[in-house]
Write an enzyme that holds these catalytic residues in place. Structure first.
Site, PDB file in Angstrom:
ATOM      1  N   ASN A  44     -36.165  -3.683 -44.653  1.00 26.26           N
ATOM      2  CA  ASN A  44     -35.147  -4.419 -43.903  1.00 26.26           C
ATOM      3  C   ASN A  44     -34.042  -4.766 -44.894  1.00 26.26           C
ATOM      4  OD1 ASN A  44     -33.604  -6.112 -42.367  1.00 26.26           O
ATOM      5  ND2 ASN A  44     -35.263  -7.538 -41.838  1.00 26.26           N
ATOM      6  N   GLU A  71     -43.366  -7.826 -36.641  1.00 21.47           N
ATOM      7  CA  GLU A  71     -42.320  -6.807 -36.506  1.00 21.47           C
ATOM      8  C   GLU A  71     -42.526  -5.660 -37.493  1.00 21.47           C
ATOM      9  OE1 GLU A  71     -39.520 -10.216 -36.386  1.00 21.47           O
ATOM     10  OE2 GLU A  71     -38.261  -8.874 -35.224  1.00 21.47           O
ATOM     11  N   HIS A 110     -34.016  -8.786 -31.205  1.00 24.08           N
ATOM     12  CA  HIS A 110     -35.444  -9.088 -31.368  1.00 24.08           C
ATOM     13  C   HIS A 110     -36.294  -8.161 -30.482  1.00 24.08           C
ATOM     14  CE1 HIS A 110     -34.433 -13.582 -32.361  1.00 24.08           C
ATOM     15  NE2 HIS A 110     -34.439 -12.867 -33.473  1.00 24.08           N
ATOM     16  N   ARG A 162     -27.249 -21.629 -34.460  1.00 25.37           N
ATOM     17  CA  ARG A 162     -26.369 -21.033 -33.444  1.00 25.37           C
ATOM     18  C   ARG A 162     -26.354 -21.846 -32.164  1.00 25.37           C
ATOM     19  NH1 ARG A 162     -29.143 -15.230 -33.801  1.00 25.37           N
ATOM     20  NH2 ARG A 162     -29.697 -15.610 -35.949  1.00 25.37           N
ATOM     21  N   ARG A 179     -35.540  -1.151 -40.440  1.00 26.45           N
ATOM     22  CA  ARG A 179     -35.089  -1.994 -39.333  1.00 26.45           C
ATOM     23  C   ARG A 179     -33.575  -1.871 -39.216  1.00 26.45           C
ATOM     24  NH1 ARG A 179     -33.531  -7.971 -39.156  1.00 26.45           N
ATOM     25  NH2 ARG A 179     -33.444  -8.340 -36.919  1.00 26.45           N
TER      26      ARG A 179
END
Ligand code: AMP
Length: 399
Positions: A10, A387, A180, A239, A91
Site C-alpha cells: 500500500n 484488507e 473501502h 472528515r 492497493r
C-alpha cells in the site's frame, strides 16, 4: 516457513506499507512500514515473528523506499526467495469506471490508473510510484492492482448517480464510486459464510478513522456512503461526512476561504477532531468522561451524539433500501473495539426490535462474534476486517 506467500503493498504519498501474507491461513508472516519518504530522515519498522526492527534511514524517494523494504527482508527475515512470492498485490484507491475487479498490472493498466489521478489526486499518483518501483525490482511475479472502488462498480445507477446535470456529470466523471470496497466485500462475504446464507440483507459499518457504511443484498452492494471521494457519508476522525454543499459557497463568500482551504477544513480539520480536538475515538471518550472539564465533556458528548445519529440515519435508510434487514456488522478500529458505540447504536435501534447482548458486546475480542441477543430482530456481528488478506486472495487469482 510457509510454502508460498503474497506480498501486499500500500504505497502512499510519503509511506509504503507492506505485508507478506500466507494466503491459506490468512496470517501476516511479516509486515512493516517505510515512513517519511522525501523528508531529511526516513523511518522503517519491520515486524517478523516476535522481532520488531526500527531504523532511521534516509529515504529520499519511493525507489529507495522499496529497495529498503527488500533489504530489510534480507537482513531481518524472512528471506523473500524462500517465501515463494506468488504475486504482489497493490492497493489502489480509485479504479473509476475502468475496473470492477482486480487487474493484472500491464503497461496499459498502469496508464489507466494514471488517467484516474484527477479523481484521486492524493492517492493514485502515490500508488503508481510504488507500482513502478515494485514491478522493476520484482519483474518475475505478477503484480495485481486491487481497487477500493471495484466492489461498488456494481452499484445500481439509482445509488451511484448524483442529481447533477447529466452533461457536466458525464464530462467530469462525477458519480459515486465509494471506497473501502475491499473491506465491505470481504466482510459481507465472510458474514454470509459465518451465518450460512447467501440471501442476506446486510449493512456493513466500516468504522475506522475513515468510516463508511454499505448495504449489501444477496452478496451485491446496493448502496454505500462514500461518494466521488471518501468525504461523503458518516462522520469520521477528521472528515465532516455529509454536509450541505452550500457550506462551501458560504465559507468562500462569508469567510473568504479558498477552495483548498475548505478542502483541508472538511477533510483534515473536521469530524471528531474538529468538534472535540481529538480524532482518536479513545481520546474522545476520555474527554467525555473527564469530569474536571465539564464544558469540553459536554461538547464531546454532543459530537458523539452527532456520530451515532449519523450512523442511525444510514442504518434506517439502508434498511428501507434493502427492504428489510438481517444483519449489521461492525468492523475496523472503532467497529471492532468500541463497545460503547455499538451499544449506543443498538439502543437507538431498539424500537425496531434490535437487542444487544450487553455481556457479549463488552470488551475486545479478536475473534468474529455475534453480539445481539437471540431474540433480536437483527443479528449484530463484530467481524475484524482484513484488507491485506482480501488483497492477497484477489492477487492470487492471477498467479
Ligand atoms: P482504523 O482506521 O481502522 O485503524 O481505526 C482507527 C480508530 O479506531 C481510531 O479512532 C481509534 O481510536 C479506534 N480504536 C482503536 N482501538 C480502540 C478501542 N479499544 N476503543 C475505541 N476505539 C478504538
Amino acid at each position: 516457513m510457509t510454502s508460498s506467500s503474497v506480498l501486499v503493498i500500500n504505497s502512499g504519498s510519503s509511506s509504503i506499507k507492506y505485508q507478506l501474507v500466507d494466503p491459506e491461513t490468512g496470517d501476516a508472516i511479516a509486515k512493516g512500514i517505510v515512513e517519511r519518504i522525501g523528508d531529511t530522515m526516513g523511518f522503517i519498522k519491520h515486524e517478523y515473528g516476535d522481532a520488531v526492527t526500527e531504523e532511521e534511514i534516509p529515504v529520499p524517494d519511493h525507489t529507495v523506499g522499496m529497495r529498503e523494504v527488500l533489504r530489510i527482508f534480507d537482513t531481518e527475515g524472512p528471506s523473500l526467495a524462500e517465501a515463494h512470492i506468488l504475486a504482489v498485490g497493490h492497493r489502489v484507491v480509485q479504479g473509476g469506471r475502468y475496473f470492477d475487479g482486480p487487474a493484472l498490472i500491464t503497461d496499459e493498466v498502469r496508464n489507466l490508473i494514471e488517467d484516474l489521478c484527477p479523481l484521486a489526486p492524493l492517492h493514485n499518483p502515490a500508488h503508481l510510484k510504488g507500482i513502478d518501483v515494485a514491478r522493476e525490482l520484482m519483474p518475475d511475479v505478477p503484480h495485481v492492482a486491487v481497487f477500493d472502488t471495484a466492489f461498488f462498480q456494481q452499484l445500481p445507477d439509482k445509488a451511484a448517480l448524483y442529481a447533477l446535470e447529466t452533461e457536466t456529470a458525464e464530462k467530469y466523471s462525477v458519480r459515486r464510486y465509494g471506497a473501502h470496497g475491499t473491506s465491505h466485500q470481504f466482510v459481507s462475504q465472510e458474514i454470509s459464510k459465518m451465518l450460512g446464507r447467501d440471501d442476506l440483507k446486510q449493512i456493513v459499518l466500516h468504522l475506522g478513522n475513515g468510516a463508511s457504511a454499505s448495504a449489501v443484498k444477496n452478496g451485491k452492494p446496493i448502496d454505500t456512503s462514500m461518494g466521488l471521494t471518501p468525504l461523503e457519508g458518516l462522520m469520521m476522525g477528521t472528515r465532516t461526512g455529509d454536509i450541505d454543499p452550500a457550506v462551501v459557497f458560504h465559507l468562500q463568500r462569508v469567510a473568504g476561504m479558498s477552495v483548498d482551504e475548505v478542502d483541508t477544513l472538511f477533510n483534515k480539520k473536521s469530524g471528531m477532531k474538529g468538534m472535540t480536538g481529538e480524532s482518536d475515538m479513545r481520546s474522545v471518550w476520555g474527554v467525555i468522561n473527564n469530569t474536571s472539564d465539564p464544558e469540553a465533556s459536554k461538547r464531546a458528548r454532543t459530537a458523539m451524539d452527532v456520530y451515532i445519529n449519523r450512523l442511525l440515519k444510514y442504518v434506517g435508510s439502508y434498511a428501507a433500501e434493502l427492504g428489510g434487514l438481517d444483519v449489521i456488522t461492525f468492523t475496523a478500529g472503532i467497529g471492532e473495539n468500541d463497545d460503547d458505540v455499538r451499544r449506543e447504536l443498538a439502543e437507538a435501534l431498539a424500537p425496531f426490535g434490535v437487542k444487544i447482548d450487553v455481556e457479549a458486546n463488552k470488551g475486545r475480542v479478536k475473534e468474529p462474534r455475534i453480539v445481539s441477543a437471540p431474540d433480536s430482530a437483527v443479528t449484530l456481528v463484530v467481524y475484524p476486517t482484513n484488507e491485506e488478506l482480501a488483497i492477497a486472495r484477489q492477487a492470487l487469482t492471477f498467479a
